[in-house]
Write a protein that holds these residues in place. Structure first.
Motif, PDB file in Angstrom:
ATOM      1  N   ASN A 314     -35.488  -6.756 -32.631  1.00 61.18           N
ATOM      2  CA  ASN A 314     -35.163  -7.825 -33.582  1.00 61.18           C
ATOM      3  C   ASN A 314     -34.210  -7.336 -34.672  1.00 61.18           C
ATOM      4  O   ASN A 314     -33.210  -7.985 -34.995  1.00 61.18           O
ATOM      5  N   ALA A 315     -34.514  -6.156 -35.229  1.00 57.36           N
ATOM      6  CA  ALA A 315     -33.685  -5.610 -36.307  1.00 57.36           C
ATOM      7  C   ALA A 315     -32.291  -5.247 -35.809  1.00 57.36           C
ATOM      8  O   ALA A 315     -31.297  -5.456 -36.516  1.00 57.36           O
ATOM      9  N   ASN A 316     -32.200  -4.702 -34.589  1.00 59.18           N
ATOM     10  CA  ASN A 316     -30.891  -4.321 -34.059  1.00 59.18           C
ATOM     11  C   ASN A 316     -30.028  -5.539 -33.758  1.00 59.18           C
ATOM     12  O   ASN A 316     -28.808  -5.506 -33.943  1.00 59.18           O
ATOM     13  N   LEU A 317     -30.655  -6.610 -33.277  1.00 56.82           N
ATOM     14  CA  LEU A 317     -29.896  -7.837 -33.038  1.00 56.82           C
ATOM     15  C   LEU A 317     -29.375  -8.401 -34.351  1.00 56.82           C
ATOM     16  O   LEU A 317     -28.214  -8.823 -34.444  1.00 56.82           O
ATOM     17  N   TYR A 318     -30.213  -8.380 -35.368  1.00 60.14           N
ATOM     18  CA  TYR A 318     -29.784  -8.845 -36.692  1.00 60.14           C
ATOM     19  C   TYR A 318     -28.650  -7.976 -37.228  1.00 60.14           C
ATOM     20  O   TYR A 318     -27.605  -8.473 -37.653  1.00 60.14           O
ATOM     21  N   GLY A 319     -28.860  -6.652 -37.223  1.00 68.77           N
ATOM     22  CA  GLY A 319     -27.858  -5.752 -37.780  1.00 68.77           C
ATOM     23  C   GLY A 319     -26.530  -5.815 -37.053  1.00 68.77           C
ATOM     24  O   GLY A 319     -25.463  -5.795 -37.683  1.00 68.77           O
ATOM     25  N   SER A 320     -26.563  -5.913 -35.728  1.00 71.49           N
ATOM     26  CA  SER A 320     -25.316  -5.972 -34.963  1.00 71.49           C
ATOM     27  C   SER A 320     -24.562  -7.267 -35.236  1.00 71.49           C
ATOM     28  O   SER A 320     -23.328  -7.264 -35.357  1.00 71.49           O
ATOM     29  N   SER A 321     -25.286  -8.380 -35.375  1.00 70.91           N
ATOM     30  CA  SER A 321     -24.609  -9.658 -35.641  1.00 70.91           C
ATOM     31  C   SER A 321     -23.947  -9.661 -37.015  1.00 70.91           C
ATOM     32  O   SER A 321     -22.826 -10.154 -37.169  1.00 70.91           O
ATOM     33  N   ARG A 322     -24.618  -9.071 -38.000  1.00 69.87           N
ATOM     34  CA  ARG A 322     -24.019  -9.043 -39.358  1.00 69.87           C
ATOM     35  C   ARG A 322     -22.860  -8.070 -39.424  1.00 69.87           C
ATOM     36  O   ARG A 322     -21.890  -8.300 -40.161  1.00 69.87           O
ATOM     37  N   MET A 323     -22.931  -6.993 -38.654  1.00 72.41           N
ATOM     38  CA  MET A 323     -21.830  -6.033 -38.684  1.00 72.41           C
ATOM     39  C   MET A 323     -20.579  -6.639 -38.063  1.00 72.41           C
ATOM     40  O   MET A 323     -19.476  -6.528 -38.620  1.00 72.41           O
ATOM     41  N   ILE A 324     -20.714  -7.306 -36.911  1.00 71.44           N
ATOM     42  CA  ILE A 324     -19.530  -7.871 -36.273  1.00 71.44           C
ATOM     43  C   ILE A 324     -19.009  -9.060 -37.081  1.00 71.44           C
ATOM     44  O   ILE A 324     -17.805  -9.329 -37.108  1.00 71.44           O
ATOM     45  N   PHE A 325     -19.901  -9.774 -37.780  1.00 71.41           N
ATOM     46  CA  PHE A 325     -19.467 -10.854 -38.667  1.00 71.41           C
ATOM     47  C   PHE A 325     -18.624 -10.289 -39.807  1.00 71.41           C
ATOM     48  O   PHE A 325     -17.569 -10.830 -40.158  1.00 71.41           O
TER      49      PHE A 325
END
Length: 488
Positions: A314-325
Motif C-alpha cells: 500500500n505504501a509503495n503504491l502511494y509513494g510511487s504515484s506521488r513521485m511520478i506525479f
C-alpha cells in the motif's frame, strides 16, 4: 478531473515560497506518525533478520545499530529539507533545487522504479501466505485481489490510504511491543516454567563476536536495506494541513522508536536463544515465541508478516504515484499524469475533501507497471524479474547519497536566504553529512567485495547510468530547443 498548475522553474531559490500542491490535505498527524513507525517494520525485520543473525551472531545488534544510525542520519537530513520545502516529490524536488534538473529527474525515476519492482515482491509473498491458508485459491488470484483493493483505496481520498496504513502500522508496532515484553519476561525468568536466561547466549557459542568484525560488516550489508521505506513519510507530509510541522514531528518520533524496535528486538532474540539456533529464511521471532511457549507462534507471525507485506504494498503504491506525479509537475514525466480528481464530498465537508486532489492517472500508471512486475515475477522469477530486482538492489543507497549531497547544498543556501525555514536542523552540519556520505560509499564498496551482493551493485549502477544518460540527453535536447523525450 483537472490539471495541476505549471511546474515551478528549477532555478527557484530554496528561500522562495513553495507553491501549493494541488493534492488533497487529507492526512492527519497520526497517519504520518504511524507511517513513519510502520513504514520500515516489514518482512525484512520479521523474516530477513534471521540471515543477519546467521552471519553476525549476537553482534547483529551492532549491525542493526550501525545501519539504523545511518538511516537515522539520512532521515534527519531529509526531514530538514522537507520541513523547509515540503513537496510531494520530496527528495527529488530537493535534488533538483540543489544540484540541477538532471539530479531531480534521475533520483525521482530511480525511486519510482524501485518502488514498483519491490511492489511485485511484496504482492507475490503475501499471495503465497494467503495461498497456504486457502489452498483452493491460486496465488495469482490473491495477487489480483490485493492489487485491485489497494488500487481502489489509492484512487479514492488520500485519508483512506492514511487509515489503511495507520491500522496496519498499529498492528505491526503492537506485535513488536508484545514481543519485547514477552522476551524481557523470559530473560528475567518471570514467565511460567522458565528460568532466568542471563547473558549466557550473548557470550557462549563463540562469544559476542563469533565471526569477528567481518561478521558485523556482513550483517550490516544484510540489514541496511530493511530501513528503506522511511522516505515515504516526507512524501506524504505534503498532503497534511501543516507539512512543515507534520514532517518534523514524524521524523523526530520515528527514527528513535524504530532504532528501539529494531535493536531491541535483536537484543531480545540473541539473548533468549543461542544465535546458532537461527536459520536464514526462517523467522527468528517464531523461534523465540516457540521457545517461551507461545501457542501457534508460527501462525501468529504469519499473520503479522502478511499484514506487513500488505502495508508495504500500500505504501509503495502511494509513494510511487506521488513521485511520478511530482515528476510530471516539473516536466520530467508525461504531463497527462497531472490530472487530479475533483471531489464529490457531501455538504459540510472541508474544502480539501471537496477538492478531491487524488492523482488518479499517476496511481494507475504506477499500478500498471506493478502488474507487469508481478507477471514477470510469476512467469520468469529466476531470469527477467531477477535482473529487474538486481537493478534496484542498491538504488536505495544511491538515493540516500543524493539526499545527503542535496542537503549539503541546500542547508548552506537556506542559512543565507531563509534561516527561519530551518524548523528541523541536521545535527553537527556539515560533519555528520560527510560522515553519512562516507558510510554509504563504504557500504557500496563492501557490497562490491561480497560475491552475493556484487551483482546488485553492478546492475543498479547500470540502471542508474542509463537514467543519467536519459537525463543528460533531455537537457541537451532542451538546450537545442527540441522537444524533450517525455513530451513526445
Amino acid at each position: 478531473m483537472h490539471e495541476a498548475p505549471p511546474p515551478t522553474p528549477a532555478s527557484t531559490p530554496p528561500s522562495a515560497a513553495v507553491p501549493a500542491e494541488p493534492l488533497s490535505h487529507g492526512l492527519k498527524q497520526r497517519h504520518l506518525t504511524m507511517l513513519g513507525l510502520g513504514g520500515v517494520i516489514g518482512a525484512g525485520l520479521f523474516v530477513g533478520s534471521g540471515a543477519g543473525i546467521a552471519v553476525a551472531g549476537p553482534a547483529i545488534v551492532v549491525s542493526y545499530l550501525i545501519a539504523g544510525v545511518l538511516a537515522m542520519l539520512v532521515m534527519r537530513m531529509l526531514g530538514e529539507m522537507s520541513a523547509a520545502m515540503p513537496a510531494s516529490g520530496s527528495f527529488s524536488v530537493h535534488a533538483e533545487r540543489a544540484l540541477g534538473r538532471w539530479a531531480g529527474f534521475s533520483v525521482g525515476w530511480l525511486y519510482w522504479f524501485l518502488l514498483v519492482v519491490v511492489l511485485a515482491v511484496e504482492a507475490t509473498a503475501a499471495a503465497q501466505i494467503a495461498h497456504g491458508w486457502v489452498p483452493g485459491v491460486e496465488p495469482w488470484a490473491w495477487v489480483l485481489l490485493f492489487m485491485v483493493v489497494f488500487t481502489a483505496a489509492n484512487l479514492t481520498a488520500v485519508k483512506n490510504f492514511g487509515e489503511f496504513e495507520f491500522w496496519f502500522a498499529s498492528l505491526k508496532v503492537g506485535a513488536i511491543v508484545v514481543f519485547l515484553v514477552l522476551g524481557l519476561l523470559a530473560v528475567l525468568g518471570w514467565l511460567p516454567d522458565t528460568d532466568p536466561v542471563g547473558m549466557t547466549n550473548l557470550t557462549g557459542q563463540g562469544g559476542f563476536l563469533p565471526n569477528g568484525w567481518s561478521g558485523v560488516v556482513s550483517g550490516v550489508l544484510t540489514v541496511v536495506f530493511a530501513f528503506g521505506g522511511l522516505e515515504v513519510v516526507t512524501i506524504a507530509a505534503a498532503e497534511t494541513d501543516d507539512p512543515a510541522r507534520a514532517v518534523g514531528r514524524a521524523v523526530r518520533s520515528a527514527v528513535v522508536r524504530i532504532l528501539f524496535f529494531y535493536v531491541g528486538s535483536m537484543l531480545v532474540i540473541v539473548t533468549v536463544l543461542p544465535w546458532t539456533a537461527q536459520q536464514a529464511g526462517l523467522s527468528p521471532y517464531v523461534k523465540v515465541l516457540d521457545a517461551i511457549g507461545v501457542p501457534s507462534a508460527g501462525q501468529i507471525m504469519n499473520i503479522v508478516v502478511f499484514v506487513a507485506l500488505l502495508s508495504a504494498l500500500n505504501a509503495n503504491l502511494y509513494g510511487s504515484s506521488r513521485m511520478i506525479f511530482s515528476l510530471a509537475e516539473r516536466g520530467e514525466a508525461p504531463r497527462g499524469l497531472l490530472k487530479v480528481s475533483r471531489g464529490n464530498a457531501p455538504k459540510g465537508a472541508d474544502s480539501q475533501e471537496k477538492a478531491g486532489g487524488v492523482p488518479r492517472r499517476a496511481v494507475l500508471a504506477s499500478v500498471a507497471f506493478g502488474f507487469v512486475s508481478v507477471l514477470l515475477n510469476l512467469v520468469w522469477p529466476d531470469t527477467v524479474f531477477l535482473y529487474m530486482l538486481n537493478s534496484v538492489g542498491a538504488v536505495l543507497l544511491f538515493v540516500w547519497a543524493l539526499i545527503a549531497a542535496s542537503q549539503l547544498r541546500l542547508r548552506a543556501r537556506l542559512e543565507q536566504e531563509a534561516p527561519e525555514a530551518l524548523a528541523l536542523r541536521m545535527w553537527c552540519f556539515p560533519y555528520l553529512t560527510w560522515v553519512t556520505l562516507a558510510g554509504l560509499f563504504g557500504v557500496l564498496v563492501l557490497m562490491l567485495t561480497d560475491e552475493a551482493a556484487r551483482p546488485q551493485v553492478l546492475w543498479s549502477a547500470g540502471a542508474t547510468a542509463l537514467v543519467l544518460l536519459v537525463a543528460v540527453e533531455r537537457q541537451r535536447r532542451e538546450q537545442r530547443g527540441k522537444p524533450a523525450i517525455t513530451d513526445r
